[in-house]
Every structure is written in structure tokens, then in C-alpha cells.
Design a protein around this motif. Sequence first.
Motif, PDB file in Angstrom:
ATOM      1  N   ALA A 277      73.384  -0.225  -3.310  1.00 26.79           N
ATOM      2  CA  ALA A 277      72.088   0.374  -3.336  1.00 26.79           C
ATOM      3  C   ALA A 277      71.870   1.820  -4.336  1.00 26.79           C
ATOM      4  CB  ALA A 277      71.766   0.971  -1.937  1.00 26.79           C
ATOM      5  N   ARG A 278      73.075   2.711  -4.172  1.00 33.98           N
ATOM      6  CA  ARG A 278      72.846   3.604  -5.060  1.00 33.98           C
ATOM      7  C   ARG A 278      72.861   3.441  -6.665  1.00 33.98           C
ATOM      8  NH1 ARG A 278      78.313   6.242  -2.302  1.00 33.98           N
ATOM      9  NH2 ARG A 278      77.480   6.513  -0.270  1.00 33.98           N
ATOM     10  N   ALA A 279      73.645   2.394  -6.940  1.00 33.26           N
ATOM     11  CA  ALA A 279      73.822   2.023  -8.300  1.00 33.26           C
ATOM     12  C   ALA A 279      72.310   1.464  -8.718  1.00 33.26           C
ATOM     13  CB  ALA A 279      74.646   0.944  -8.756  1.00 33.26           C
ATOM     14  N   GLY A 280      71.553   0.820  -7.850  1.00 28.77           N
ATOM     15  CA  GLY A 280      70.062   0.283  -8.186  1.00 28.77           C
ATOM     16  C   GLY A 280      69.356   1.375  -8.201  1.00 28.77           C
ATOM     17  N   VAL A 281      69.269   2.230  -7.379  1.00 28.71           N
ATOM     18  CA  VAL A 281      68.424   3.600  -7.245  1.00 28.71           C
ATOM     19  C   VAL A 281      68.726   4.273  -8.652  1.00 28.71           C
ATOM     20  CG1 VAL A 281      68.090   5.693  -6.413  1.00 28.71           C
ATOM     21  CG2 VAL A 281      68.198   3.555  -4.825  1.00 28.71           C
ATOM     22  N   ARG A 282      69.697   4.794  -9.011  1.00 30.28           N
ATOM     23  CA  ARG A 282      70.100   5.419 -10.241  1.00 30.28           C
ATOM     24  C   ARG A 282      69.602   4.648 -11.468  1.00 30.28           C
ATOM     25  NH1 ARG A 282      75.341   7.378  -7.889  1.00 30.28           N
ATOM     26  NH2 ARG A 282      74.901   9.741  -7.364  1.00 30.28           N
ATOM     27  N   ALA A 283      69.915   3.231 -11.655  1.00 30.97           N
ATOM     28  CA  ALA A 283      69.448   2.477 -12.859  1.00 30.97           C
ATOM     29  C   ALA A 283      67.799   2.547 -12.869  1.00 30.97           C
ATOM     30  CB  ALA A 283      69.813   1.136 -12.665  1.00 30.97           C
ATOM     31  N   MET A 284      67.111   2.699 -11.887  1.00 34.57           N
ATOM     32  CA  MET A 284      65.734   2.586 -11.964  1.00 34.57           C
ATOM     33  C   MET A 284      65.054   4.088 -12.327  1.00 34.57           C
ATOM     34  SD  MET A 284      64.165   0.446  -8.362  1.00 34.57           S
ATOM     35  CE  MET A 284      64.733   1.770  -7.382  1.00 34.57           C
ATOM     36  N   GLY A 285      66.152   4.942 -12.478  1.00 32.32           N
ATOM     37  CA  GLY A 285      65.648   6.354 -12.883  1.00 32.32           C
ATOM     38  C   GLY A 285      65.273   7.267 -11.675  1.00 32.32           C
ATOM     39  N   GLU A 287      66.383   9.745  -8.351  1.00 29.17           N
ATOM     40  CA  GLU A 287      67.489  10.471  -8.050  1.00 29.17           C
ATOM     41  C   GLU A 287      67.847  10.375  -6.379  1.00 29.17           C
ATOM     42  OE1 GLU A 287      68.196  15.429  -7.813  1.00 29.17           O
ATOM     43  OE2 GLU A 287      66.556  14.747  -8.861  1.00 29.17           O
ATOM     44  N   LEU A 288      69.245  10.353  -6.180  1.00 27.38           N
ATOM     45  CA  LEU A 288      69.560  10.275  -4.929  1.00 27.38           C
ATOM     46  C   LEU A 288      69.194  11.640  -4.078  1.00 27.38           C
ATOM     47  CD1 LEU A 288      72.967   8.374  -5.199  1.00 27.38           C
ATOM     48  CD2 LEU A 288      70.729   7.485  -4.468  1.00 27.38           C
ATOM     49  N   TRP A 289      68.992  11.704  -2.876  1.00 27.68           N
ATOM     50  CA  TRP A 289      68.917  12.895  -2.164  1.00 27.68           C
ATOM     51  C   TRP A 289      70.034  13.720  -2.030  1.00 27.68           C
ATOM     52  CZ3 TRP A 289      64.630  15.826  -0.741  1.00 27.68           C
ATOM     53  CH2 TRP A 289      64.939  16.657   0.166  1.00 27.68           C
ATOM     54  N   PRO A 290      71.296  13.197  -1.663  1.00 23.95           N
ATOM     55  CA  PRO A 290      72.590  14.128  -1.635  1.00 23.95           C
ATOM     56  C   PRO A 290      72.843  14.615  -2.980  1.00 23.95           C
ATOM     57  CG  PRO A 290      72.658  11.922  -0.181  1.00 23.95           C
ATOM     58  CD  PRO A 290      71.636  11.883  -1.071  1.00 23.95           C
ATOM     59  N   SER A 302      69.557   7.650   0.571  1.00 22.06           N
ATOM     60  CA  SER A 302      68.446   8.543   0.589  1.00 22.06           C
ATOM     61  C   SER A 302      68.020   8.819  -0.625  1.00 22.06           C
ATOM     62  CB  SER A 302      68.625   9.690   1.426  1.00 22.06           C
ATOM     63  OG  SER A 302      68.689   9.476   2.866  1.00 22.06           O
ATOM     64  N   VAL A 303      66.555   8.485  -1.179  1.00 23.07           N
ATOM     65  CA  VAL A 303      66.131   8.682  -2.240  1.00 23.07           C
ATOM     66  C   VAL A 303      65.029   9.719  -2.486  1.00 23.07           C
ATOM     67  CG1 VAL A 303      65.119   7.376  -4.145  1.00 23.07           C
ATOM     68  CG2 VAL A 303      66.652   6.257  -2.567  1.00 23.07           C
ATOM     69  N   ARG A 304      65.449  10.754  -3.519  1.00 20.49           N
ATOM     70  CA  ARG A 304      64.239  11.804  -3.603  1.00 20.49           C
ATOM     71  C   ARG A 304      63.299  11.045  -4.260  1.00 20.49           C
ATOM     72  NH1 ARG A 304      64.576  17.154  -3.846  1.00 20.49           N
ATOM     73  NH2 ARG A 304      66.844  17.222  -3.709  1.00 20.49           N
ATOM     74  N   LEU A 305      61.832  11.415  -3.616  1.00 21.72           N
ATOM     75  CA  LEU A 305      60.596  10.837  -4.236  1.00 21.72           C
ATOM     76  C   LEU A 305      60.085  11.712  -5.444  1.00 21.72           C
ATOM     77  CD1 LEU A 305      58.794   9.048  -1.095  1.00 21.72           C
ATOM     78  CD2 LEU A 305      60.283   8.066  -2.869  1.00 21.72           C
ATOM     79  N   LEU A 335      61.558  12.319   0.989  1.00 23.79           N
ATOM     80  CA  LEU A 335      62.415  11.109   0.681  1.00 23.79           C
ATOM     81  C   LEU A 335      62.294   9.869   1.053  1.00 23.79           C
ATOM     82  CD1 LEU A 335      64.769  10.922   3.022  1.00 23.79           C
ATOM     83  CD2 LEU A 335      65.267  13.419   2.361  1.00 23.79           C
ATOM     84  N   ILE A 336      62.727   8.938   0.843  1.00 25.86           N
ATOM     85  CA  ILE A 336      62.745   7.396   1.417  1.00 25.86           C
ATOM     86  C   ILE A 336      63.957   6.923   1.542  1.00 25.86           C
ATOM     87  CG2 ILE A 336      62.774   5.644  -0.330  1.00 25.86           C
ATOM     88  CD1 ILE A 336      60.079   5.987   2.403  1.00 25.86           C
TER      89      ILE A 336
END
Length: 385
Positions: A277-285, A287-290, A302-305, A335-336
Amino acid sequence: MVRLDFTLAAGPTVASPRTLAALGMPITYHYDPDFLALFRRTERKVAELFRTKNDVVLMQGEAIVGLEGAARSLVRPGMHVLNLVQGVFGKGMGYWLTDFGAVLHEIQVPYNEAVDPEAVEQYLDAHPEVELVTLVASETPSGTVTDIARIGPICRSRGVLTLVDTVSGVGGMEFLTDDWGLDVCVAGAQKCLGGPPGVALVTVSPAAWDSMLANDHAPRSSYLSLIDWKTKWLEGGAFPYTPSVSDMHGLEACLDEILEEGVDASIARHFASAEVARAGVRAMGLELWPVSDDIAASCVTSVRLPDAVDHIAVRTHVRERYGVMLSSGQGAGNLIRVAHMGPTASGLHPVVGVAALGRSLVDLGQHVKVGDGVEAALALLSNQQ
């Protein structure tokens, strides 16, 4: 509204067919010998999951009943308590402690960070009057974890009791109750175990029992009473109240699954899904919340919106357009959360969550590289196999 196809929310999570079948077992008298044997077996299996020789109490109700019962049982008016706050649930414990008459001390950090064990050590050395430390192992709303492996021994070496909220921790992160010197730990079945949301799993050390029994303000003859469970059930073999037979069947089934898989294997599976999940979130551009992966939970990502979109609008759109249920941050921030818990901490589940989130942000006018995110998630998933 689109039919719900994927529940990737932060609990209750989906249950396996085996657990669902167990929940449908016939309801029997709670003093039937077969049910009594099941209850005792399940206690032993919970102890194995927690890796403890301490007593196990299975309280009927969502994990909050165990948390409130434990806090009320331990805290007496005027008791100095250090509460560690790095998220919504940690902050909420502080309100409880004040209501119960504690002299509240707190170490608080922003909700995308984690409390430093060295800060705890220094605080306890400077405040020897503190008798209890309360903390959250896995702050589900923020998607962060606390370094209990270090904090637990710090407290134990100073004779300070610990009350640990590990509702979304056990089964999805390393948790060594006895090795870390933890006193009271509370989990829920509906998170990483993939069980029914109706049982609180509580472990209690001898030192914690001594503290509770010496506390005249601890609940007795109460639904919240841990003392009743000790004196009536653990010592007397009589339930304080009627437990849910169905929930206990479901709890044993989900415990059997995780113990057959192996606790370490379950922890590794949750970590692997989080990595996807983290890899996918970062590749979409996005930012992770932590602030770092070192403190990122394995049960949720957790994804910063972007500031231009609201977490409620995003979650609603994901559900109504794509049939995927995600979670907001419950007040932790904009966040989501994509959850990977229990049965959903496997295979394509995190990829589905990433894709649904990314596409929904595009629908809401944000520039998100959905294809890159899905590809990155799939590539990592392929390499894990």
C-alpha cells in the motif's frame, strides 16, 4: 449507491468463512460443559497470541469495555498517571484518567509522530511519583505505532505499571507481553484477528491485580469490573454475567486461524501488505501521514490528503462510486486510511484500496498518477510472492 464490494476500513474488518460459520453455531446454555470447555480453551489461545503467562479475561463487549474497565480498576483518586499521546485514542484516555481522579501527566507529540522512549525514561526519572503509564500500541486513526518494546521495560524497571491499548496491534505487529514487562493489555477481535466486534481481550499481570484489589474505587458488581472476573470466574468458575455464546465461537475460530498460520507469519503478512500500500501511495504522488515508515502501522496505511479535498468527501466518493469502504482519520487530521487487517492483509486487497483512492482523487479534480501507483503496488506484490 453502489453495492459494497470491498471493506478496507479500519475495523470491524471482514471475517473469514470459517469465522462466519462459527458465529452461526447453535446457541447453548453458557454453563453447558461444552461451552465452558470452549471458553477455557479460548483463554489459553488468547494467552498464546499475547505471548503471556498472565491471566486472560474475555469481557463481553467491544474493546472499549476492557479499556474503560481496566482504567477504572487501576486508577484511584490522586494517583499520578503518565499518559502518552500521539493520536486520538491516546488523547481520549487522558480525559478518562482525569474523570477517574488521576493526577494527569502527559507527553504529547503531533499525531503523525511517535513518543520517544527516551522522553518517557527521562520523564519517569524526573517524576518518581508516577505509578502508571498508559499508551496506545497502534494508533489506528493516525496509522502510527509506539515503541512498546523499549517503553515497557523502562516502566517495569522503575516499578511503574502499564496499561496498553493494543486493539489494532495484536496479530499485526510484534507484541511480547511478558518479555516487555507489560501489565494490562487490551485488544479487540475485530481488527487484525478478523473476528467479531463483541469481545474485549484483556491480559492482567499479578502486579496489576494487586493494584486493582487494593483500590477501593475499582468497579465491583459492575459490567466494567475486572475484579468480578477474577473472583467470580477465574477463581470461582461462575460468569459475572452471561457471555455471548456466538461471539465466543467466532473468537475461537479466528484465533485458530491465526495460530495455525503462526503469529509471526501473521505479523509478516500484515507488514507485507502495508509495504504494498505504501509503495502504491507514494508512486501516485501522494504523501503518507506518518513522518517515517519506522513508526507506520502495519494494519492501516494513512494517507495525507491534498488541502483542496476533504476526507469525508473522499471516503464518500470511494464508497459510492467504486464500492470500496475506506476510513477517515477520526479527527487525527485530513487523511484517509486504507486498511489491511486480518483477511484483507493479503493479495490484491491493498492494491484495490490504492486504486480506488487514487481514481477517486482524480474524479475530485486532483492530479494523481493512478497507473503509476497501481503498477508500483503490483510490482512489489509480485516480488513478495
